[in-house]
Design a protein around this motif. Sequence first.
Motif, PDB file in Angstrom:
ATOM      1  N   ALA A  99       0.849  -1.196   0.000  1.00 26.15           N
ATOM      2  CA  ALA A  99       0.000   0.000   0.000  1.00 26.15           C
ATOM      3  C   ALA A  99       0.882   1.241   0.000  1.00 26.15           C
ATOM      4  O   ALA A  99       0.484   2.297  -0.503  1.00 26.15           O
ATOM      5  CB  ALA A  99      -0.900  -0.006   1.233  1.00 26.15           C
ATOM      6  N   SER A 100       2.077   1.130   0.561  1.00 26.66           N
ATOM      7  CA  SER A 100       3.003   2.274   0.605  1.00 26.66           C
ATOM      8  C   SER A 100       3.226   2.830  -0.794  1.00 26.66           C
ATOM      9  O   SER A 100       3.139   4.041  -1.013  1.00 26.66           O
ATOM     10  CB  SER A 100       4.354   1.852   1.195  1.00 26.66           C
ATOM     11  OG  SER A 100       4.176   1.260   2.448  1.00 26.66           O
ATOM     12  N   ALA A 101       3.523   1.953  -1.734  1.00 27.21           N
ATOM     13  CA  ALA A 101       3.757   2.408  -3.114  1.00 27.21           C
ATOM     14  C   ALA A 101       2.455   2.910  -3.734  1.00 27.21           C
ATOM     15  O   ALA A 101       2.459   3.868  -4.512  1.00 27.21           O
ATOM     16  CB  ALA A 101       4.352   1.288  -3.945  1.00 27.21           C
ATOM     17  N   VAL A 201      -9.339   6.352  -0.265  1.00 29.62           N
ATOM     18  CA  VAL A 201      -9.645   5.568   0.935  1.00 29.62           C
ATOM     19  C   VAL A 201      -8.669   4.397   1.035  1.00 29.62           C
ATOM     20  O   VAL A 201      -8.570   3.577   0.123  1.00 29.62           O
ATOM     21  CB  VAL A 201     -11.105   5.060   0.927  1.00 29.62           C
ATOM     22  CG1 VAL A 201     -11.422   4.359   2.238  1.00 29.62           C
ATOM     23  CG2 VAL A 201     -12.078   6.224   0.716  1.00 29.62           C
ATOM     24  N   ASP A 202      -7.971   4.352   2.155  1.00 32.77           N
ATOM     25  CA  ASP A 202      -7.006   3.281   2.416  1.00 32.77           C
ATOM     26  C   ASP A 202      -7.758   2.156   3.133  1.00 32.77           C
ATOM     27  O   ASP A 202      -8.185   2.320   4.273  1.00 32.77           O
ATOM     28  CB  ASP A 202      -5.887   3.861   3.289  1.00 32.77           C
ATOM     29  CG  ASP A 202      -4.795   2.847   3.610  1.00 32.77           C
ATOM     30  OD1 ASP A 202      -5.022   1.636   3.404  1.00 32.77           O
ATOM     31  OD2 ASP A 202      -3.727   3.263   4.090  1.00 32.77           O
ATOM     32  N   GLU A 203      -7.914   1.034   2.446  1.00 36.02           N
ATOM     33  CA  GLU A 203      -8.674  -0.092   3.013  1.00 36.02           C
ATOM     34  C   GLU A 203      -7.745  -1.250   3.388  1.00 36.02           C
ATOM     35  O   GLU A 203      -8.140  -2.413   3.361  1.00 36.02           O
ATOM     36  CB  GLU A 203      -9.764  -0.529   2.010  1.00 36.02           C
ATOM     37  CG  GLU A 203     -10.788   0.587   1.769  1.00 36.02           C
ATOM     38  CD  GLU A 203     -11.995   0.185   0.930  1.00 36.02           C
ATOM     39  OE1 GLU A 203     -11.964  -0.906   0.295  1.00 36.02           O
ATOM     40  OE2 GLU A 203     -12.979   0.959   0.899  1.00 36.02           O
ATOM     41  N   ASN A 228      -5.255  -0.805  -1.215  1.00 32.30           N
ATOM     42  CA  ASN A 228      -5.338  -2.009  -0.390  1.00 32.30           C
ATOM     43  C   ASN A 228      -3.989  -2.719  -0.436  1.00 32.30           C
ATOM     44  O   ASN A 228      -3.061  -2.246  -1.110  1.00 32.30           O
ATOM     45  CB  ASN A 228      -6.487  -2.917  -0.841  1.00 32.30           C
ATOM     46  CG  ASN A 228      -7.059  -3.735   0.313  1.00 32.30           C
ATOM     47  OD1 ASN A 228      -6.312  -4.201   1.176  1.00 32.30           O
ATOM     48  ND2 ASN A 228      -8.367  -3.911   0.336  1.00 32.30           N
ATOM     49  N   SER A 229      -3.901  -3.845   0.254  1.00 32.64           N
ATOM     50  CA  SER A 229      -2.588  -4.476   0.404  1.00 32.64           C
ATOM     51  C   SER A 229      -2.746  -5.937   0.793  1.00 32.64           C
ATOM     52  O   SER A 229      -3.761  -6.329   1.374  1.00 32.64           O
ATOM     53  CB  SER A 229      -1.823  -3.743   1.507  1.00 32.64           C
ATOM     54  OG  SER A 229      -0.608  -4.378   1.780  1.00 32.64           O
ATOM     55  N   PHE A 230      -1.710  -6.703   0.509  1.00 36.49           N
ATOM     56  CA  PHE A 230      -1.657  -8.079   0.998  1.00 36.49           C
ATOM     57  C   PHE A 230      -1.003  -8.148   2.382  1.00 36.49           C
ATOM     58  O   PHE A 230      -0.856  -9.227   2.938  1.00 36.49           O
ATOM     59  CB  PHE A 230      -0.888  -8.961   0.001  1.00 36.49           C
ATOM     60  CG  PHE A 230      -1.653  -9.202  -1.274  1.00 36.49           C
ATOM     61  CD1 PHE A 230      -2.589 -10.221  -1.350  1.00 36.49           C
ATOM     62  CD2 PHE A 230      -1.455  -8.405  -2.389  1.00 36.49           C
ATOM     63  CE1 PHE A 230      -3.309 -10.437  -2.509  1.00 36.49           C
ATOM     64  CE2 PHE A 230      -2.170  -8.608  -3.561  1.00 36.49           C
ATOM     65  CZ  PHE A 230      -3.102  -9.634  -3.618  1.00 36.49           C
TER      66      PHE A 230
HETATM   67  C1  LIG Z   1      -3.011   2.633   7.289  1.00 32.74           C
HETATM   68  C2  LIG Z   1      -1.831   2.027   6.616  1.00 32.74           C
HETATM   69  N1  LIG Z   1      -1.656   2.235   5.286  1.00 32.74           N
HETATM   70  C3  LIG Z   1      -0.603   1.726   4.636  1.00 32.74           C
HETATM   71  C4  LIG Z   1       0.365   0.964   5.284  1.00 32.74           C
HETATM   72  C5  LIG Z   1       1.513   0.429   4.470  1.00 32.74           C
HETATM   73  O1  LIG Z   1       1.434  -0.952   4.345  1.00 32.74           O
HETATM   74  P1  LIG Z   1       2.137  -1.837   3.220  1.00 32.74           P
HETATM   75  O2  LIG Z   1       3.045  -0.964   2.448  1.00 32.74           O
HETATM   76  O3  LIG Z   1       2.872  -2.912   3.988  1.00 32.74           O
HETATM   77  O4  LIG Z   1       1.047  -2.427   2.385  1.00 32.74           O
HETATM   78  C6  LIG Z   1       0.223   0.708   6.653  1.00 32.74           C
HETATM   79  C7  LIG Z   1       1.229  -0.077   7.391  1.00 32.74           C
HETATM   80  O5  LIG Z   1       1.243  -0.175   8.588  1.00 32.74           O
HETATM   81  C8  LIG Z   1      -0.904   1.256   7.341  1.00 32.74           C
HETATM   82  O6  LIG Z   1      -1.095   1.067   8.652  1.00 32.74           O
END
Ligand SMILES: Cc1ncc(COP(=O)(O)O)c(C=O)c1O
Length: 384
Positions: A99-101, A201-203, A228-230
């Motif tokens: 999700a960071s990227a 929206v960060d899910e 979103n993210s794994f």
């Molecule tokens: C709200 C939120 N968004 C994004 C991230 C980034 O996660 P990742 O890059 O591991 O998907 C985190 C990590 O803690 C988070 O808490």
Amino acid sequence: MAIARRMQVIQPFHVMALLARARQLEAAGRSIIHMEIGEPDFVTPQPVIDAGHAALTAGHTHYTPATGLPALRRRIADFYRVRYDIGVEPARIVVTPGASAGLQLVLASLVDPGERVLLADPGYPCNRNFVYLFGGTPVSLPVDAASGYQPTVQQVRDNWNATTAALLVASPSNPTGSLLDLATLREYQAIARAQGGHLIVDEIYHGLVYDTAAATALSVSDEVVVINSFSKYFGMTGWRLGWLVAPPLLVPELDKLAQNMFLAAPTLSQHAALRAFDPDTIAILEERRAIFQQRRDFLLPALRELGFGIPVTPAGAFYLYADCSRFTRDSYTFSQQLLEEAGVAITPGIDFGTNRPEQHVRFAYTTSLDKLQEGVRRLQAYLL
Ligand SMILES: Cc1ncc(COP(=O)(O)O)c(C=O)c1O
């Protein structure tokens, strides 16, 4: 050394210093209960690990397209159909290195230098740093128990001006675990649309929801950008894999930027993630969700009993954001003392913003029930 000026505003995670100290104490033989760590303690489900091994053996070691393996984009689209009963075109899905990227791609492509991005405070600390990185101005919207730890519609309306590019929220949120309901998401989107801006929206904590099912913001409008993210529900933090869903017109921009910034998400991880949505993996993840819920249901009343203020039951993620003003006026020093003197590691509020951080700490229930029970015993002995 000449370091770029923009680096002056980028903040580190303060909890990293605490974590380093915790490791030092452990190396010296002390036992530490870790309630500061923001990732699941479980290893990635075995079917996904097996798929990773198989991908390596099959020689899947080259780049994928910048937007991700087509099969994975289809699989993610399918997941939206099965879990949320909504149709999402695979072409709107971009696979990212976490999700960071995804957050960086989206903010880089939507925020002009000098533009404002509205963020909940407390909130995920990296967001404001990303906004700074792209020359924008993060605007902190103080949230509290009264608003369910999410920005009120009025706050969003009052703070949106001609130079505001976006509202970025997380549901469930880090550090408060609070959820956004569909009605609020609809109102946010109506404001963003009327102002010619964007709702992001960060899910990432979807799936880790305990009392009600979480609605995805994608069901509000195709114009919302969802991250979103794994990492969290799927237990794959170290694989560095996530995704985003964007309006069709934005995808070519994200594609172009992803090509430049990182070429593609890790190939091995993408092949492994193809197994993440299969019923046997989901069954493992749902067992884990139940374990997280059990931990929350133990820790929440236990902390309240000790005197921490947690007025709203967090519906998701694996965090409890607690008012510690009964014990201290300085949550950072308090966190250091708990580590040194009680052997309990937690995260001070300062990592999450400027809205009364000195009164708050975050407890993560990313460790076993036994350890949480021991942590509570230690807190009790130290505090009472
Ligand atoms: C709200 C939120 N968004 C994004 C991230 C980034 O996660 P990742 O890059 O591991 O998907 C985190 C990590 O803690 C988070 O808490």
